[in-house]
Structure formats: structure tokens, C-alpha cells
Design a protein around this motif. Structure first.
Motif, mmCIF file in Angstrom:
data_model
loop_
_atom_site.group_PDB
_atom_site.id
_atom_site.type_symbol
_atom_site.label_atom_id
_atom_site.label_comp_id
_atom_site.label_asym_id
_atom_site.label_seq_id
_atom_site.Cartn_x
_atom_site.Cartn_y
_atom_site.Cartn_z
ATOM 1 N N ASN A 64 1.462 -1.344 -0.357
ATOM 2 C CA ASN A 64 0.185 0.332 0.331
ATOM 3 C C ASN A 64 0.989 0.856 -0.078
ATOM 4 O O ASN A 64 0.341 1.961 -0.004
ATOM 5 C CB ASN A 64 -0.954 -0.076 1.718
ATOM 6 N N ASN A 66 3.107 3.527 -2.135
ATOM 7 C CA ASN A 66 3.173 3.513 -3.044
ATOM 8 C C ASN A 66 4.591 4.717 -3.638
ATOM 9 O O ASN A 66 5.196 4.991 -4.329
ATOM 10 C CB ASN A 66 2.471 5.047 -3.436
ATOM 11 N N ARG A 87 1.547 -9.080 -7.283
ATOM 12 C CA ARG A 87 0.622 -8.528 -5.999
ATOM 13 C C ARG A 87 1.291 -6.726 -6.740
ATOM 14 O O ARG A 87 0.923 -5.912 -6.880
ATOM 15 C CB ARG A 87 -0.120 -8.557 -4.885
ATOM 16 N N SER A 91 0.592 -3.937 -8.626
ATOM 17 C CA SER A 91 0.571 -2.467 -8.396
ATOM 18 C C SER A 91 1.679 -1.459 -8.524
ATOM 19 O O SER A 91 1.778 -0.326 -8.431
ATOM 20 C CB SER A 91 0.090 -2.461 -6.796
#
Lengths: 408, 408
Positions: A64, A66, A87, A91
Motif C-alpha cells: 500500500n 506508493n 501483487r 500495483s
């Protein structure tokens, strides 16, 4: 500032952390930007380390964030590494990995996801530790059609075979010594039975030939059946026994691949690869044979290869590397009846009829050792299709029979 | 469509044209764009070729054509290649080159011009022909501090030495044979006297250590003084004689470099490099020794390396590769009194006093051969500073004296 995360703090992971944190200035210079480790994912406790604050047990924190642009996956194994890498790529984070098991099993899929998300997935460290091999194949040999890749890809087995050859140790004793010296793991099955070499040849073949080769498609045999008797005959034939991984492109575009112990002629430079060293020979149509050689494993060699990939990702944050192969079909790898030279060892209680029937079956063979005392014939065949050679052997009157491929 | 030009249509140039024109589809696939040869600069007549329309004698046509984005310089020599390359880079064209003489003499300057003009200057083919070596040093070993580079960098001399070792040919006969087989040029001076190897170690050292090392800074000795006697003593010491180029980074950041024939111990994998093969061993602090091996010359190996550079340039038309070194100072390369092992051959008409004085000077030496018949002592010293070894030798009563460095 470019932020990275390291998944795993085992042998390789701690090496990666060490280089990135302790030699930060050196690495940042190479990138022409500041590079920083923001997280290290690890369940074990490392609270005594100077960089303990970077540790987390929560992968969600990393995914999560960034700010994290590059993730180094150095956990090993398929689960949970596969999920985590997927994942991260989805992302928009580039991933570098030293995990041969993961790349051999899921490489095509992960490269596809990386391409779709315009990020990089690099894994130089997954084959040959610190030996540069994947980039040279992808970039430097780009103007070649690669025909064959032949390698000594597992240091543990090469060390054991070397001890058998040089010191006359039997297999079990050499294996114990390798464990003692830290060259073999407690459960050495993956090394000894050839699975580790198999994963690496899958990665090499996938990259060189453009389509995924899966480990279960590659005939794999380890070294546990190699005896001192074989080693001694090999020496008499001016050969050394090596665990050889091989992948060949056939004229029809299919791939033929195997891992097996082979007698390697001493005029072949692969026979000079001793101890825990690895070597990979790539045969291109323009370059001929090119060999890459070095220590194939170990904390710092492997970690330095992971960091080199991180540096490359950092330099190419907005430019994708063309590092890619397609998925392979189930009939892409074929179990070809290929042309080989074989080393054959036959025993019989009736030496005379063994010799007579051998002379009848292989009248032209001049490369053999007849040992009346032990009732044995060892010989090396000319190159021919394997089934033809076996058909001839069937005509010989022997009690027991053993063979190995040769590379002469 | 990406347009290229080729400067020169000699051995390498014709190979480059062949790959780019005949195997165009293959190359274009790798680039993910169409690649096309627009011009070939050559004074000689090739009007019989299918691609004769591409030939021009006028460099200005190429430099003024803004469509041409990549230029391959495969002319060799400094003039006019240096001018042409400089002007191409300054006009915003990327350049790839196989010209070791040019890169060894002008690399730092040309890399600087490339950087300023935001284009690439690549020259993988200038060292080791088709062996990938420059990119692996720059990229894959990026997380290493490189300490030493050791190489067999000239196939001609390695072929000659090999013929002396294996077939007992003397130097002159082996050289004639090399010429006959096309492995040596009509004027073989640059090869035999070590200048070719010197240029290549300069390029390797410049890239690995970050500052330009110039050929005139490197002590260079060829193989013309190596005799069959040396070869035979080397064999008795379990060594092979190889022309070794070496560059080492000293703790003070200075560089020590030389090219000279050396006795290489047979447990060193470099001793197994036979015939026209080249090999380069790079020692990094993390990876340890990594070796790159293959044919170091020849039309197609070298041409394929040039084309790989073209492919790399084409993929990175708008992204510069970080391939760079600074200019070097005049005192950057030092003639260090380094620690070496030496092979020494002494002759005397008075064998007894030769032996006695030798025993006094080197009382601990156990690695020697005393040959009363020929009045000679050959020995290998322990590792020590060269001046210390020479001081000891001075105390020996000999008529003639010869030595070579060793790598054992």
C-alpha cells in the motif's frame, strides 16, 4: 529518492540489506539517485540490528506504500512469494528476485504481468548466483540464434563429484563433507537429485529460446548413482563426470532438455570446472561457444546480483527492459530420441561370452576397457540415436548393465 | 523505421551488413521496430553485391541525413574513424564500434561527447569479439567493487603458444602456421608484441575502474622471446605459458597494469584456455572470480556483437545507457613494485658454483629443476616484491638470466 523493500532476511536477503544500507553511497552513485530501503518483510526477530526499524511483518504495509518502487523478493519457494510478487507487479512496483523455484514455475506469467503494468521483473540472481548470464543472453547475444545451452549449474553436486574424482571419496562420504563445509543443505535432495539444476536450465532455456520450459518437462537425474568405479573408468577414458544440464533447440522449433551426470572429455573446458564453481556454455550461430564461469551460489555473490538488478530497475524506472518470454505449450519440450555418445558398463559372471557378444554387437568399437578380473567391459559408443545403441546392447550377454551420457 | 549506416565494409563490416540485411526480420523483431541499413561507407567497389545501392564514398551524405540515428563504425584505426565518430555523436547519432584502437585511445573523450549529446556510444565488440564482457562489467557486476581483471585477450598469441606447448613447434614455425590458417595477419606485430592485448586491457580497466587507462601507460611485452625451453620447464612446473593482460586497483585508488607472458598454474582455469579462444577473469569483492570465455575474434562473432549494440541503441533511442568513464590523469597508472611469483632460468658454464650460489641465495626454494647436462637452473620463487627477488638473484653466479612472471 528511490524507495525499495526487501521481502525476506535470510542468507541472500541479509546480504542485500547489507549492501544497500552499508554501501549505500556506492550504490546511489551508480544509480545517479539516492536509493533507500524502506521495509524489510520478515517474521523472525532482528530487533538487535542497527536497521531494526525497517522490519515489518505486514506485507500490506509495503503493497500500500506508493513510495516503494522496487521490491526485492529473496524469500525462496512458491508460496507466499508468488502471491507477493504478483501483487507488487500489479500495483506498479518493479520486482527483482533470486528465487529460481518461482521463476522456473511462474516466469512467463509474471513477465506478462510486468509487461502489462509497465514495470520490470528481473532475476539475474536466480541462475548462477553472481555469474552474469541472463542479461548477456538477452542483450549481448541478441544478434545470435542460440542453439544449445549446456551447464554445470549446481555447485553442491560439482563439489561432491570433484571430491570423488580427486580424492577418491565415495558418494556418501563426499556428501557428508559437503554438509560439514556448508556446501550442502541438511536436506540435500533438491541438489543431489538434480532438481535445482533443472530449475536453472528451465530459466535459461525459456529466456534463450523465447518460450517457457517447465521443470516437470525436463528429464532429470541426479548423481546419487555415480560410483567410484564410474569415476575411475571415466578417468581412463580421459573424461571427468559432471552433472550436466542441457537444453537444445531442434530444427522444428521444439526443445529437448535434460539434467544428467555425463562423462565430459578433458578437452572440453567444462571438465575443468571444479569445486563449487558453476559454468554455462551458450552456443550461438554467430559467436560459437561462449562460456560464463564463477561461484554459482553464496550469500554475497547472489546478493550482489540482486542489487545489480535493483540498480538496473532504478535506472529504468520509466523505461521497460525487454526481458520477456511467452508461455510454452505442453508439447513444446519433446523427449527426443537424440543422438548421443554413451558410456556403458557391463558385468557378467561369464567374461568370455560377455567379450564375444560385445565384439559382435560393437565390432568397430575401439574405445573400451575389458577387465577380466572384475568381469566387466566399459566402453564409449560412437554418436548415434539412443534407441539404436540400446538395440545393439541388447544383443550382448551381460548380467548387469549401466550407462551414462557422454559429452566428448 | 530506424535507419542505420555502416562505416566500412571489411571483414567485420560485411558481417554486420549481412546480419542487418539478410536477417532483417530477426533483428527487427528484437527491436520491436523496423531497422534498415541506409548507407554503407566504403571506398572500394562492391557493385556486384545485391545491396550495392547502399554504398557511398561520401561521409557527408551520412552525417547530413537526419534520418540516420545509429552509425556502426567498423573501419578500424584512429584516422579517419575518430573524426567520423566524433561528428556522428555531435550530430545526435548513436554510435557503435568494434574499433579497440579508437576506444583505447579516445574512449573517455567520445563517451563524454556522447553524454553531452544525449546519445549512446557502445563498443562491446572491441574486446573479446563475440564474448559478452563490457555490459556484464557495467551492469551485472554493478554492485561489486572490481579489484582485478586478468585476461587472455589475443587469440593469435594464444594459438601460437598452444602450438608450442602441445606440438612442440618453435615460435617461428607456429607463427607461420598461424598466418597460413588465417589466425595471424601478414604483419603480426600488433598481436605478437602484445599491443592488441594492451588496447583491450585498457578498455576493460577504464570501464571497471572508472577512469581512462591509456595504452602507453601499460607495460607491454609480447611472446617473441618465449622459447620451447621455457615451455618445457613450465610443463615440468605444472604450468602453461599464456600471454596475460592484467589490471589491478591498488588500495590508494591507482591502477597497476601490464601485458606479459606468464606461467599459469594448471589448477587455474585460464591455463585451460586453448587455441584461438579468449578468456577474461573479473574479480569482484562480492562475486569472487567470474570468467567469460569464447572466440575473441572472427567475422561473425564480432559482427554479431556490433549488431547486439545496434539493437540496444535502437531500443534506447530516447534513453541513454549509463556507460561511462572519466578521463585519467598521467599518474593514474603506476609502475608498482608489485608482489609477484617469478619463473627464473639461469645458465652457467660453471654448474657447481651456479648451484651453490643459488642454494645460498634461495635457501628455502624447493620448486626448482637443476639440469647439470645443460648447465641450467630453472625455478619458481615465492611471492615477493620484484625488487627483493631481483636482489637475491644478483647474488647468484650465472652467465645468462631470463625470467617471466607467474600466475599460480
Amino acid at each position: 529518492m528511490i524507495y525499495t523493500a526487501i521481502l525476506g532476511h535470510g542468507t541472500v536477503g541479509s546480504g542485500v540489506a547489507e549492501i544497500l544500507i552499508k554501501h549505500n553511497k556506492h550504490v546511489s552513485e551508480k544509480v545517479h539517485d539516492d536509493i533507500s530501503v524502506k521495509y524489510i518483510l520478515e517474521l523472525r526477530d532482528f530487533s538487535n540490528l542497527s536497521y531494526a526499524a525497517k522490519f515489518t511483518k505486514d506485507f500490506e504495509k509495503i503493497i500500500n506504500d506508493n513510495d516503494v518502487k522496487i521490491v526485492a523478493e529473496v524469500m525462496g519457494g512458491i508460496s507466499p512469494a508468488y502471491d507477493f510478487v504478483k501483487r507488487c507487479l500489479m500495483s506498479g512496483k518493479s520486482v527483482v528476485s533470486s528465487n529460481k523455484e518461482l521463476v522456473a514455475a511462474k516466469g512467463a506469467e509474471l513477465l506478462e504481468i510486468a509487461a502489462k503494468n509497465n514495470v520490470n521483473f528481473l532475476f539475474e540472481a536466480s541462475v548462477g548466483g553472481g555469474i552474469p548470464i541472463l542479461r548477456p543472453i538477452a542483450q549481448c547475444l541478441a544478434a545470435n540464434d542460440i542453439n544449445t545451452i549446456t551447464g554445470i549449474l549446481n555447485g553442491t553436486t560439482n563439489y561432491i563429484l570433484n571430491k570423488m574424482i580427486v580424492d577418491g571419496m565415495d558418494f556418501a562420504t563426499a556428501l557428508s563433507l559437503a554438509k560439514e563445509k556448508g556446501f550442502a543443505e541438511k536436506d540435500p535432495t533438491a541438489d543431489i537429485e538434480g532438481h535445482d539444476a533443472c530449475r536453472k536450465i528451465c530459466i535459461l532455456a525459456s529466456l534463450a529460446f523465447g518460450k517457457h520450459v517447465y521443470p516437470e518437462q525436463v528429464k532429470t537425474e541426479g548423481i546419487s548413482k555415480v560410483t567410484l568405479e564410474d569415476v575411475s573408468y571415466a578417468d581412463k577414458f580421459n573424461c571427468a563426470i559432471k552433472l550436466i544440464a542441457r537444453a537444445k533447440r531442434l530444427p522444428n522449433g521444439k526443445i529437448c532438455a535434460d539434467v544428467s551426470p555425463r562423462l565430459v572429455g578433458k578437452n572440453n573446458i567444462l571438465s575443468s570446472v571444479d569445486g563449487v564453481f558453476n559454468a554455462i556454455v551458450v552456443r550461438g550461430d554467430a559467436t560459437g561457444d561462449v562460456m560464463f564461469y564463477g561461484k554459482g551460489a553464496g550469500k554475497m555473490p547472489t546478493a550482489s546480483a540482486v542489487v545489480a538488478d535493483i540498480i538496473d530497475c532504478a535506472k529504468h524506472l520509466h523505461a521497460r527492459k525487454y526481458f520477456y518470454w511467452q508461455d510454452g505449450e505442453s508439447d513444446y519440450v519433446v523427449d527426443e530420441n537424440s543422438k548421443e555418445r554413451l558410456y556403458v558398463l557391463l558385468k557378467s559372471s561369464d567374461f568370455k561370452s560377455l567379450v564375444d557378444s560385445f565384439n559382435n554387437a560393437f565390432p568397430e568399437n575401439t574405445w573400451n576397457i575389458k577387465n577380466e578380473y572384475s568381469g566387466e567391459i566399459a566402453f564409449i559408443t560412437d554418436e548415434d540415436f539412443e534407441d539404436k545403441i540400446f538395440a545393439k546392447i541388447k544383443k550382448i550377454k551381460y548380467d548387469s548393465f549401466k550407462y551414462m551420457k557422454a559429452l566428448i
